[in-house]
Each structure stands twice: as C-alpha cells, then as structure tokens.
Design a protein around this motif. Structure first.
Motif, short mmCIF file in Angstrom:
data_model
loop_
_atom_site.label_atom_id
_atom_site.label_comp_id
_atom_site.label_asym_id
_atom_site.label_seq_id
_atom_site.Cartn_x
_atom_site.Cartn_y
_atom_site.Cartn_z
N VAL A 84 0.83 -1.20 0.00
CA VAL A 84 0.00 0.00 0.00
C VAL A 84 0.86 1.26 0.00
O VAL A 84 0.44 2.32 -0.49
CB VAL A 84 -0.97 -0.03 1.21
N GLN A 85 2.09 1.17 0.52
CA GLN A 85 2.95 2.35 0.55
C GLN A 85 3.33 2.82 -0.85
O GLN A 85 3.64 4.01 -1.06
CB GLN A 85 4.21 2.09 1.39
N VAL A 123 0.67 5.15 -1.87
CA VAL A 123 0.84 6.41 -1.16
C VAL A 123 1.92 7.26 -1.82
O VAL A 123 1.76 8.48 -2.01
CB VAL A 123 1.18 6.15 0.33
N CYS A 160 -8.90 -2.83 -0.31
CA CYS A 160 -7.91 -2.56 0.74
C CYS A 160 -8.34 -3.20 2.07
O CYS A 160 -9.18 -2.66 2.80
CB CYS A 160 -7.73 -1.05 0.91
N THR A 187 1.08 0.14 6.70
CA THR A 187 -0.18 0.87 6.86
C THR A 187 0.03 2.21 7.56
O THR A 187 -0.84 3.08 7.48
CB THR A 187 -1.20 0.03 7.64
N LEU A 209 -0.11 4.84 4.98
CA LEU A 209 -1.48 5.17 4.59
C LEU A 209 -2.15 6.02 5.66
O LEU A 209 -2.86 6.99 5.34
CB LEU A 209 -2.28 3.88 4.37
N TYR A 247 -0.95 9.51 5.30
CA TYR A 247 -1.52 10.18 4.12
C TYR A 247 -2.97 10.61 4.40
O TYR A 247 -3.38 11.72 4.01
CB TYR A 247 -1.49 9.25 2.91
#
Length: 351
Positions: free
Chosen positions: A62-63, A66, A86, A101, A104, A107
C-alpha cells in the motif's frame, strides 16, 4: 465523513472532487461505477497512464500507492490513484504482501491536494476499532454500498432495461430477480441479453425470462419451488425431471418444498395476527425479500390448506423413511395431486 451514493454523485456532477474516497460494501458493480465517475471528474482532460494509477492490496504494498499519490502529476492538474480491495480497513490480512499501513495512516491525516485517492473495500462493514478507519471517517468521504432492498433492486432492473431501450413487465422483473438473484453484475449481463432478444422498443415478459435467463442449479431449484407452490404443476413437473437429470435428489426437493410451505404458513398466521412482514421475517429467520416472496406465494391459500399440506408432506416423509414408497414416486405423487390437496378452488383473496 459518511455520505450517501446520491449525495456524492450529485457533488461529482457539479465538478466537485474530494481528495480521498473510501468506498465499501458488497455491491461491486455500483462501486465500480462510482470509481469510474470519480476518475472521469478527477481527470477531466482525459485518462492517461501517467496520472491514473491502480494498485491491488492483495498484490502490491500500500505504501507504493501512497508514494504515487504524493508525487506531483505529469502535465495535469490532478492525479488519480485507486487502491483496490484494501483489507487494511477490515480484519482481513494479506500474507503475500508486506504493507506499511502507517504510510497510509499518515496520508489520510494529510492528503496531497493535487491527488484524488479512491480506496475500495469489498466488505459489508469496516473495522471501526482500527485507527485507519477512525481517521478515514474524519478526513475522507466514506460511502457505504449496502445490498439493495427489494424495491430498490426492482427499480434498478427497470432502469437498466430502459437504458437498454426496452421495457419489462412486472412479472418479468419478479421472475428475473427470482431466477438470477440480486447480484447486479449478473442481472446486468442477463438484461443485456434479454433486451437484445426483445429488440429496441420491445418488452421482456416472464416467458422471455424463463426461456433465456441463465440460472445456476440453486436458482433452478428456487424457481421450481415457486412453480410448485403457485400450483403450476405442468411447469413444475418439467423442471422436476430436469433437476433429477442433473442429479438433484428427490428427497432434497421434497424437503425444500416442505420448508417453503412452512414459511408460507408462518407468514400467513403471523401477519394475520397483525405483525408486519419485516417483523415476521426476523421472527422466522429469513431474508425480508424471501419473506415477501413467500407471502405472495401464500396469498391464494388459507392457513388451514397450508397446514394440511404440511401434514401430507410429513406423512410422505414417514412413508419414505419406512420404505413404504420411493422418494421419486412420493415427489411425483405429491406434485400431481397438489391442486386437489391444496383446494384448487380457493379464491385468490383467501386469508
């Protein structure tokens, strides 16, 4: 902040695009349609490979998503980043991917003003214990996509048929939902086929749905039960032989008939006592739509007739288990004599 589908769509039509959207629920088709609408508004100059990125949570960290969201767009005012399915907002885990995470979370607390990030979650509920979820509810537009209610699903079918430049009868809508279920993606596929058959300006009837709609075995059984309790014996017999050819067990079909008639009986008795259909559905543990269908099916029966059928089925079950009759012969006999046992002369308004 939690927003409705309608409110968000109205906002998009005005050209208003928010920095972060969190879309969750099981109505995947509606979620996909909103993702497309957001993407088109976020990139009014046209979608390109430089400023439109898609990441799948089960396949990519997931990074990375981002980092893309934090990178300035290329020759465009905005960038669009999609994080699909997600699991960070649920109890699900992605064992194949090492997610950060915290990136995220950071962010969500401070999203880039030049990016639109859309996060989809294929789950009925978010895990509200998680810090990520709590933050998203404060800083992002959170949109739930709950399963459509029966009347909403009917309206959606009618609207989709109209979009295909055809029409559909009320019985056609009922039969389509009964045959295909309420999965909107499957319904759309079937509607496209049915509308093509009906032709522009044509009408899709119950008979057209019966002839052309694709059904799973489970849905075929469901339609068979509907034919039985509505006393359409010829059609029920044809469906029965088809089901038996496909190795459905006669004893299972008898069990399902018994269960449906029991539900019809319970609804008949309880609504007669003043309970609403919603209350009865909760009492007997069935989905409100299934309860509504059973209520319609039992409309032409009296409680006494339904009770008599349940006794008849219990007696057949005893005879099968004691070897007095074969299960297939019992099923055939029940169907052939059903109109007489149900009291065919009962009026449609019987209570």
């Amino acid at each position: 902040m939690v927003r409705s589908i309608r409110d968000v769509m109205q906002e998009l039509k005005k050209g208003i695009v928010q920095p972060v959207y969190l879309l969750y629920g099981m109505e995947a088709l509606l979620i996909d349609e909103m993702v497309t609408s957001i993407q088109q508004r976020a990139l009014p100059g046209g979608i390109d490979d430089f400023n439109s990125m898609k990441f799948h949570y089960d396949e990519q960290p997931v990074q990375l998503a981002v980092q893309e969201a934090e990178t300035l767009p290329f020759m465009s005012e905005r960038k669009f980043v999609l994080i699909h399915n997600c699991g960070a907002f649920t109890t699900a885990k992605s064992p194949r991917v090492d997610h950060n995470t915290d990136a995220l979370q950071a962010y969500l607390e401070n999203p880039a003003p030049y990016s639109t990030v859309v996060i989809t979650v294929g789950a009925e509920k978010l895990d509200e214990r998680k810090k990520l979820t709590k933050t998203a509810q404060k800083t992002a537009v959170v949109v739930p996509f709950q399963a459509l209610k029966e009347n909403e699903c009917r309206d959606w079918v009618i609207g989709e048929v109209k979009r295909q430049k055809a029409a559909i009868t009320g019985d056609g809508v009922n039969r389509l939902i009964l045959s295909v279920g309420t999965n909107l993606r499957l319904l759309r596929s079937e509607i496209e086929k049915l509308a093509l058959y009906a032709g522009e300006g044509g009408t899709i009837t119950e008979e057209v749905v019966d002839d052309l709609a694709t059904r799973t075995m489970e849905q075929n059984v469901f339609v068979f039960i509907d034919e039985v309790v509505r006393l359409r014996v010829d059609r029920a017999m044809r469906m029965m032989y088809d089901l038996l050819k496909n190795r459905e067990e006669p004893i299972k079909l008898l069990f399902l008939i018994t269960r449906q008639i029991r539900i019809m009986f319970q609804i008949k008795v309880q609504t007669g006592r003043g309970y609403t259909m919603q209350q009865v559905a909760q009492q007997i543990g069935v989905h409100p739509y299934a309860a509504k269908i059973a209520g319609e099916q039992g409309h032409s029966y009296t409680p006494k007739q339904l009770e008599r059928l349940l006794f008849e089925l219990a007696d057949l079950d005893y005879k099968i288990k004691t070897g007095q009759i074969g299960d297939r012969a019992a099923l055939e006999m029940f169907l052939l004599t059903l109109p007489q046992k149900a009291g065919r002369g009962a009026s449609a308004g019987a209570r």
